[in-house]
Design a protein around this motif. Sequence first.
Motif, PDB file in Angstrom:
ATOM      1  N   THR A 279      41.025  41.870  56.562  1.00 28.93           N
ATOM      2  CA  THR A 279      40.090  41.535  55.488  1.00 28.93           C
ATOM      3  C   THR A 279      40.844  41.553  54.163  1.00 28.93           C
ATOM      4  O   THR A 279      41.681  42.433  53.930  1.00 28.93           O
ATOM      5  N   VAL A 280      40.571  40.571  53.334  1.00 32.82           N
ATOM      6  CA  VAL A 280      41.246  40.439  52.038  1.00 32.82           C
ATOM      7  C   VAL A 280      40.197  40.460  50.936  1.00 32.82           C
ATOM      8  O   VAL A 280      39.217  39.697  50.985  1.00 32.82           O
ATOM      9  N   LEU A 281      40.417  41.336  49.966  1.00 31.64           N
ATOM     10  CA  LEU A 281      39.549  41.425  48.796  1.00 31.64           C
ATOM     11  C   LEU A 281      40.389  40.988  47.583  1.00 31.64           C
ATOM     12  O   LEU A 281      41.262  41.720  47.121  1.00 31.64           O
ATOM     13  N   TRP A 282      40.109  39.798  47.102  1.00 35.95           N
ATOM     14  CA  TRP A 282      40.862  39.201  45.986  1.00 35.95           C
ATOM     15  C   TRP A 282      39.960  39.213  44.752  1.00 35.95           C
ATOM     16  O   TRP A 282      39.011  38.459  44.658  1.00 35.95           O
ATOM     17  N   GLU A 283      40.274  40.103  43.819  1.00 36.06           N
ATOM     18  CA  GLU A 283      39.471  40.222  42.598  1.00 36.06           C
ATOM     19  C   GLU A 283      39.891  39.108  41.636  1.00 36.06           C
ATOM     20  O   GLU A 283      41.054  39.024  41.245  1.00 36.06           O
ATOM     21  N   GLN A 284      38.925  38.261  41.224  1.00 37.84           N
ATOM     22  CA  GLN A 284      39.232  37.073  40.419  1.00 37.84           C
ATOM     23  C   GLN A 284      38.669  37.133  38.995  1.00 37.84           C
ATOM     24  O   GLN A 284      38.868  36.196  38.212  1.00 37.84           O
ATOM     25  N   GLY A 285      37.976  38.224  38.665  1.00 36.89           N
ATOM     26  CA  GLY A 285      37.485  38.382  37.291  1.00 36.89           C
ATOM     27  C   GLY A 285      36.282  37.505  36.989  1.00 36.89           C
ATOM     28  O   GLY A 285      35.730  36.812  37.864  1.00 36.89           O
ATOM     29  N   TRP A 286      35.890  37.577  35.703  1.00 35.33           N
ATOM     30  CA  TRP A 286      34.760  36.780  35.210  1.00 35.33           C
ATOM     31  C   TRP A 286      34.934  36.616  33.702  1.00 35.33           C
ATOM     32  O   TRP A 286      34.859  37.578  32.945  1.00 35.33           O
ATOM     33  N   GLU A 287      35.186  35.364  33.284  1.00 35.54           N
ATOM     34  CA  GLU A 287      35.306  35.047  31.853  1.00 35.54           C
ATOM     35  C   GLU A 287      36.211  36.030  31.127  1.00 35.54           C
ATOM     36  O   GLU A 287      35.782  36.817  30.275  1.00 35.54           O
ATOM     37  N   ASP A 288      37.478  35.995  31.486  1.00 39.72           N
ATOM     38  CA  ASP A 288      38.531  36.743  30.800  1.00 39.72           C
ATOM     39  C   ASP A 288      38.435  38.263  30.975  1.00 39.72           C
ATOM     40  O   ASP A 288      38.933  39.009  30.121  1.00 39.72           O
ATOM     41  N   THR A 289      37.833  38.728  32.054  1.00 33.98           N
ATOM     42  CA  THR A 289      37.842  40.172  32.313  1.00 33.98           C
ATOM     43  C   THR A 289      39.067  40.524  33.168  1.00 33.98           C
ATOM     44  O   THR A 289      39.659  39.654  33.833  1.00 33.98           O
ATOM     45  N   ALA A 290      39.430  41.793  33.184  1.00 34.15           N
ATOM     46  CA  ALA A 290      40.555  42.281  33.980  1.00 34.15           C
ATOM     47  C   ALA A 290      40.025  43.182  35.095  1.00 34.15           C
ATOM     48  O   ALA A 290      39.029  43.895  34.939  1.00 34.15           O
TER      49      ALA A 290
END
Length: 312
Positions: A279-290
Amino acid sequence: MSAELSDLYRSLTAVADGQELTHPELVRRRADRRARVRMAGTALAVALLLGGVAAGGRVAFPADGPAPLPPPADTPGPLPSGPAPRPSPSAPPSRSPTPPSPTPPHSTPSATPSAPTTGAATPPQPTSIPDRAFFALAAANQTGLESQVDGPALPVLCTARYPSDSAVVQRRGRYLAYKRPETPPEYVPAGSYRHTITIYRAGRADDALRELRQAVRGCPEQRLPDDTRTWRQRLLDSGRYGDESVLFEMRAPYPEGRGDPGEDEVRLVRAVRIDNVVTVLWEQGWEDTAAERAQVDADSRRAVAAIENWLD
């Protein structure tokens, strides 16, 4: 011949003529009787001698004492008439060795050997991914924004290729946004995930994680399409998740006019193997968040628990 000698012969003749001669048969019977008397006397003497020896032996060797020595083998002698002598305490009677029994007396050999004891049966290899294999966000993080997605499970890492993709049995993905607990419902989410689950053929899931580590090490910097920034990749200590896991970050400065000045945009990617599933959890943010490590760690644990419950 002298006159005296002649007179002596005449006297002997006169005496002999006056005696009656004994018949020869009578003489033989008398001789036989004398011989029998002599033999009886000899036998009596021998019997008396044997009785004395036996009596002396009983006196010298009591019944409960050691037995007298036997005569030599080449000397004939009379058999003892008393009770059989007891064996000497110093010489225990010899026993014939008893051959070991092939089977203990208390057990009965079975005609059919018992089957070996084995542990719990290995669960079958899954071939499809159900909806329940995907984790659910904590109630305080839910935004209601979820959807099914297709496409790659990992971001581009230079020109990396993954040979283990040829061993994929099935792959499914979804997109979901999360918020922080203190964020009001009308505010935008704090971040988003691209979450994928992949089933590999038996023995190939660990290849997928090994190839991912090599890809991150082989791509410390890169420029992505339609992005003028330089992204830097590095492996991080992933912690204990599943059977093994890989965690890496992608970091680049915010574009001018976006984000906090001097800050970097950070994306976190964690891949976890549970048996033949990754399982892969890829955090991609939201409108310039880190991405925040604490949030990604908590959701990674939820993702692992969901897959373990599915596989059990």
